[in-house]
Design a protein around this motif. Structure first.
Motif, PDB file in Angstrom:
ATOM      1  N   UNK A 173       0.796  -1.235   0.000  1.00 51.88           N
ATOM      2  CA  UNK A 173       0.000   0.000   0.000  1.00 51.88           C
ATOM      3  C   UNK A 173       0.828   1.284   0.000  1.00 51.88           C
ATOM      4  N   UNK A 174       1.930   1.306   0.739  1.00 50.56           N
ATOM      5  CA  UNK A 174       2.750   2.524   0.787  1.00 50.56           C
ATOM      6  C   UNK A 174       3.274   2.875  -0.595  1.00 50.56           C
ATOM      7  N   UNK A 175       3.717   1.867  -1.341  1.00 51.44           N
ATOM      8  CA  UNK A 175       4.248   2.133  -2.680  1.00 51.44           C
ATOM      9  C   UNK A 175       3.133   2.566  -3.632  1.00 51.44           C
ATOM     10  N   UNK A 176       1.941   1.995  -3.461  1.00 51.31           N
ATOM     11  CA  UNK A 176       0.846   2.346  -4.366  1.00 51.31           C
ATOM     12  C   UNK A 176       0.426   3.801  -4.226  1.00 51.31           C
ATOM     13  N   UNK A 177       0.833   4.459  -3.149  1.00 49.54           N
ATOM     14  CA  UNK A 177       0.527   5.880  -2.973  1.00 49.54           C
ATOM     15  C   UNK A 177       1.575   6.781  -3.601  1.00 49.54           C
ATOM     16  N   UNK A 178       2.628   6.201  -4.154  1.00 53.04           N
ATOM     17  CA  UNK A 178       3.715   6.994  -4.722  1.00 53.04           C
ATOM     18  C   UNK A 178       3.439   7.292  -6.195  1.00 53.04           C
ATOM     19  N   UNK A 179       3.937   8.437  -6.702  1.00 47.41           N
ATOM     20  CA  UNK A 179       3.628   8.818  -8.082  1.00 47.41           C
ATOM     21  C   UNK A 179       4.174   7.859  -9.124  1.00 47.41           C
ATOM     22  N   UNK A 180       5.272   7.156  -8.814  1.00 46.16           N
ATOM     23  CA  UNK A 180       5.841   6.266  -9.820  1.00 46.16           C
ATOM     24  C   UNK A 180       4.991   5.035 -10.099  1.00 46.16           C
ATOM     25  N   UNK A 181       3.947   4.822  -9.293  1.00 44.99           N
ATOM     26  CA  UNK A 181       3.041   3.713  -9.592  1.00 44.99           C
ATOM     27  C   UNK A 181       2.496   3.836 -11.010  1.00 44.99           C
ATOM     28  N   UNK A 182       2.236   5.068 -11.449  1.00 46.25           N
ATOM     29  CA  UNK A 182       1.681   5.278 -12.796  1.00 46.25           C
ATOM     30  C   UNK A 182       2.595   4.715 -13.873  1.00 46.25           C
ATOM     31  N   UNK A 183       3.900   4.837 -13.671  1.00 47.39           N
ATOM     32  CA  UNK A 183       4.837   4.333 -14.679  1.00 47.39           C
ATOM     33  C   UNK A 183       4.790   2.808 -14.758  1.00 47.39           C
ATOM     34  N   UNK A 184       4.665   2.156 -13.608  1.00 45.22           N
ATOM     35  CA  UNK A 184       4.581   0.694 -13.624  1.00 45.22           C
ATOM     36  C   UNK A 184       3.265   0.222 -14.234  1.00 45.22           C
ATOM     37  N   UNK A 185       2.203   0.945 -13.971  1.00 44.96           N
ATOM     38  CA  UNK A 185       0.924   0.618 -14.598  1.00 44.96           C
ATOM     39  C   UNK A 185       1.031   0.778 -16.112  1.00 44.96           C
ATOM     40  N   UNK A 186       1.703   1.833 -16.541  1.00 50.66           N
ATOM     41  CA  UNK A 186       1.883   2.055 -17.977  1.00 50.66           C
ATOM     42  C   UNK A 186       2.727   0.956 -18.616  1.00 50.66           C
ATOM     43  N   UNK A 187       3.719   0.450 -17.885  1.00 44.57           N
ATOM     44  CA  UNK A 187       4.526  -0.640 -18.418  1.00 44.57           C
ATOM     45  C   UNK A 187       3.653  -1.858 -18.712  1.00 44.57           C
ATOM     46  N   UNK A 188       2.759  -2.166 -17.785  1.00 50.23           N
ATOM     47  CA  UNK A 188       1.841  -3.286 -18.002  1.00 50.23           C
ATOM     48  C   UNK A 188       0.932  -3.018 -19.202  1.00 50.23           C
ATOM     49  N   UNK A 189       0.367  -1.816 -19.265  1.00 50.09           N
ATOM     50  CA  UNK A 189      -0.561  -1.480 -20.343  1.00 50.09           C
ATOM     51  C   UNK A 189       0.093  -1.567 -21.714  1.00 50.09           C
ATOM     52  N   UNK A 190       1.372  -1.282 -21.780  1.00 49.21           N
ATOM     53  CA  UNK A 190       2.068  -1.254 -23.073  1.00 49.21           C
ATOM     54  C   UNK A 190       2.706  -2.588 -23.432  1.00 49.21           C
ATOM     55  N   UNK A 191       2.504  -3.587 -22.593  1.00 42.60           N
ATOM     56  CA  UNK A 191       2.941  -4.936 -22.943  1.00 42.60           C
ATOM     57  C   UNK A 191       2.045  -5.486 -24.052  1.00 42.60           C
ATOM     58  N   UNK A 192       2.649  -6.165 -25.012  1.00 39.26           N
ATOM     59  CA  UNK A 192       1.884  -6.805 -26.076  1.00 39.26           C
ATOM     60  C   UNK A 192       0.863  -7.764 -25.482  1.00 39.26           C
ATOM     61  N   UNK A 193      -0.388  -7.620 -25.882  1.00 39.71           N
ATOM     62  CA  UNK A 193      -1.423  -8.544 -25.407  1.00 39.71           C
ATOM     63  C   UNK A 193      -1.103  -9.971 -25.827  1.00 39.71           C
ATOM     64  N   UNK A 194      -0.553 -10.122 -27.023  1.00 40.79           N
ATOM     65  CA  UNK A 194      -0.187 -11.458 -27.494  1.00 40.79           C
ATOM     66  C   UNK A 194       0.916 -12.039 -26.614  1.00 40.79           C
ATOM     67  N   UNK A 195       1.917 -11.226 -26.310  1.00 40.79           N
ATOM     68  CA  UNK A 195       3.004 -11.690 -25.456  1.00 40.79           C
ATOM     69  C   UNK A 195       2.544 -11.973 -24.042  1.00 40.79           C
ATOM     70  N   UNK A 196       1.662 -11.142 -23.525  1.00 43.03           N
ATOM     71  CA  UNK A 196       1.155 -11.328 -22.165  1.00 43.03           C
ATOM     72  C   UNK A 196       0.357 -12.627 -22.068  1.00 43.03           C
ATOM     73  N   UNK A 197      -0.539 -12.833 -23.028  1.00 39.80           N
ATOM     74  CA  UNK A 197      -1.343 -14.056 -23.038  1.00 39.80           C
ATOM     75  C   UNK A 197      -0.443 -15.277 -23.210  1.00 39.80           C
ATOM     76  N   UNK A 198       0.563 -15.162 -24.069  1.00 38.27           N
ATOM     77  CA  UNK A 198       1.487 -16.278 -24.264  1.00 38.27           C
ATOM     78  C   UNK A 198       2.196 -16.660 -22.974  1.00 38.27           C
TER      79      UNK A 198
END
Length: 259
Positions: A154-179
């Motif tokens: 929870x402490x880390x989820x309150x930090x601004x850099x959480x957005x960057x990690x969320x963006x990393x997930x979002x920009x992962x290839x759906x094909x690669x993620x499913x694979x």
């Protein structure tokens, strides 16, 4: 930019650190790229760090259908291509499953292994099928917030850099993620990992919502002589949340096992 050509496409990798430093190969988790290790490597400038983007992640090609054994083979070919083996291999989550598989199949290439936030089996076929269906029907964005809750304390989820990690997930290839999800769904490394005889350190986070500490410890207990560590105030990615604590464990491990 460094790329290794594989039969399935381009495999992106990166090398940092002094040429005469202990060689450590790092393997990433599901939904992350090689930047996962940035903060840890900054803590350890003495290490010759080799990182790669597995199939369908980061700057690597998607790579078709694959299992954990195929990802381990990619790592083996990279180590052989660079002529650096045997290495200390550090893997987190599915990266830890790559480490287990590579150590079992190619002990000539791995002198010691660090298994972080991983297990011989992760999730169930049913849970992975549900995640795959969600990604295929509505995209990774539908599960991004759930992933953040499982990954970080929870402490880390309150930090601004959480957005960057969320963006990393979002920009992962759906094909690669499913694979990778399919690879995880079919992986059971119990037999191979139980037979490992090389030096192993196993790391868990005390607030990991993806691979709880008790699950990680159960895998450590299968490996003769394995050391087990729990990092406080850390979730699924302790190298991100607590890089200094992770570095301290790895540095001690390298002192005993890098040569």
């Amino acid at each position: 930019m460094q790329v290794l050509t594989r039969p399935w496409g381009a495999m992106h990798y990166r090398i940092d650190g002094p040429a005469d430093g202990p060689v450590v190969v790092f393997a990433n988790s599901l939904g992350t790229d090689l930047r996962l290790w940035d903060q840890l490597i900054a803590e350890m400038p003495e290490v010759r760090a080799i990182r790669f983007d597995k199939r369908g992640h980061g700057l690597s090609d998607e790579g078709g259908d694959f299992g954990v054994e195929d990802l381990a083979e990619d790592a083996a070919v990279l180590i052989e291509h660079l002529g650096v083996g045997p290495v200390v291999f550090v893997g987190l989550s599915i990266g830890g499953m790559i480490a287990q598989t590579l150590a079992a199949r190619r002990p000539d290439l791995v002198r010691a292994a660090v298994l972080s936030n991983t297990a011989v089996r992760m999730g169930t076929k049913e849970s992975w099928a549900e995640r795959i269906a969600a990604v295929q029907s509505t995209g990774i964005g539908a599960i991004a917030d759930i992933i953040m809750q499982r990954w970080f304390a929870p402490v880390f989820r309150a930090r601004p850099e959480l957005a960057a990690w969320r963006n990393m997930v979002l920009r992962t290839s759906a094909i690669g993620y499913v694979g990778a999800c399919r690879a995880l769904a079919s992986a059971d490394l119990t037999a191979a990992t139980s037979g490992l005889s090389l030096p192993v350190a196993v790391i868990a986070g005390d607030q990991d919502g993806s691979s709880p500490a008790e699950l990680v410890k159960a895998t450590a207990d299968l490996i003769r002589g394995a050391a087990f560590h729990v990092i406080a105030d850390a979730g699924h990615l302790p190298c991100v949340e607590q890089p200094a604590a992770f570095a301290a464990i790895l540095r001690d491990f390298l002192r005993e096992n890098s040569k």
